[in-house]
Design an enzyme around this catalytic site. Structure first.
Site, PDB file in Angstrom:
ATOM      1  N   SER A 172      18.283  46.787 -13.801  1.00 31.12           N
ATOM      2  CA  SER A 172      17.061  46.967 -13.029  1.00 31.12           C
ATOM      3  C   SER A 172      17.439  47.127 -11.562  1.00 31.12           C
ATOM      4  CB  SER A 172      16.141  45.742 -13.186  1.00 31.12           C
ATOM      5  OG  SER A 172      15.079  45.756 -12.247  1.00 31.12           O
TER       6      SER A 172
ATOM      7  N   TYR B 153      15.171  36.475 -13.873  1.00 33.38           N
ATOM      8  CA  TYR B 153      15.262  37.866 -14.320  1.00 33.38           C
ATOM      9  C   TYR B 153      16.186  38.655 -13.387  1.00 33.38           C
ATOM     10  CZ  TYR B 153      13.776  42.576 -15.675  1.00 33.38           C
ATOM     11  OH  TYR B 153      13.749  43.890 -16.092  1.00 33.38           O
TER      12      TYR B 153
END
Length: 320
Positions: A157, A170
């Site tokens: 990401s 995350y």
């Protein structure tokens, strides 16, 4: 003109002849990027091994692939369990004889202030997003070495380069996935295998997939992010690097701009990102009760490639 042509050629999507009869293992295949990659590969004649926890949804995806002319194998898998990941790899080889591409896509998240999220939820994010990628990478690379080739695609990401407030665990796992890919590519190069086995790490911007419906949430408000992309560009990018690997690919101008900003002026990039996310997540949206989402068990909702977050945010904003 020549440069423009070369750039266009690099960005073009692989043709059917580059995908047909290749075997892809795709984790997180019941929705989002995983489902998008699986169905597109299947439609181009690929063999697709579908892994996720939702067996019934995987059967639905498999039916779609078979109807389009591809072959599909369903292997329900919790990627946080190394024995299940090894069984996934063995099942793929038993059915199709080899694995050409392994896509580590499965991921979970828990949104909110770090200390207000239960510590076991943080641990679960690490179990799926990092350990799951390690287990999948280990199973795939052992087999690639034996057959002398293969491509591993890990989905990280932009948060792996620009950490985001309220996504602490995350973001941490996505940083780790990027580091893992870089280290593996160095090992392959040093072992003389860099031209036959590749690890590609894909960095999407925030994307409207069912991720936002599945995320754990302790923020007090519905999950939100600004300027979300649709999933198609990321799905295209994953398939592209599966055929024409590159070590790291940020997808789209927003992702590329964020990564560049982090390299040029990291403190400012992180401050801007934090301010934007605080306004979006903690000061906007509708009230929402705490939930662990899909961390420990899959949820029924959210089985498409695209999600419903942008439409929901528009409704919430119109009601303010």
């Amino acid at each position: 003109m020549l440069l423009a042509f070369l750039l266009a050629a690099c960005a073009s999507q692989p043709g059917r002849e580059e995908i047909a009869n290749r075997t892809y293992v795709v984790t997180g295949a019941s929705s989002g990027f995983g489902r998008g990659v699986a169905t597109r590969v299947g439609a181009q004649g690929g063999n697709v091994v579908l892994a996720a926890r939702r067996a019934a949804v995987l059967e639905e995806v498999a039916g779609e692939i078979r109807a389009a002319g591809g072959q599909a194998l369903v292997v329900p898998t919790d990627v946080s369990q190394p024995d299940q990941v090894e069984a996934l790899a063995a099942a793929a080889e038993a059915r199709f004889g080899r694995i050409d591409v392994w896509v580590n896509n499965a991921a979970v998240a828990s949104i909110g202030r770090f200390e207000e999220i239960p510590v076991e939820d943080h641990a679960r994010v690490v179990d799926v997003n990092l350990k799951g990628v390690i287990y999948g990478s280990h199973a795939a690379l052992r087999r690639f070495r034996v057959r002398g080739g293969g491509t591993l695609v890990n989905i990280a990401s932009v948060e792996g380069r620009v950490p985001i407030a309220y996504h602490a665990s995350y973001s941490a796992t996505k940083h780790a996935v990027i580091g893992l890919g870089n280290a593996l590519n160095q090992e392959l190069r040093l072992g003389g295998l860099g031209d036959r086995i590749a690890v590609s790490t894909v960095l999407p911007w925030a994307v409207d997939t069912p991720f936002w419906q599945h995320a754990g949430n302790y923020s007090g408000r519905t999950p939100r992010m600004v300027l979300m992309d649709g999933p198609d560009e990321v799905v295209d990018a994953i398939i592209r690097v599966s055929v024409r690997p590159t070590s790291e690919l940020a997808v789209g101008w927003k992702a590329k701009g964020a990564v560049l900003g982090q390299r040029i002026w990291p403190g400012l990039a992180e401050r801007i990102a934090g301010d934007v996310v605080h306004r979006a997540q903690m000061e906007s949206g509708a009230p929402a009760p705490p939930t662990s989402g899909s961390l420990y068990a899959p949820v029924a909702e959210g089985t498409g490639v695209a999600g419903s977050a942008r439409a929901r945010m528009a409704r919430e904003d119109a009601a303010r």
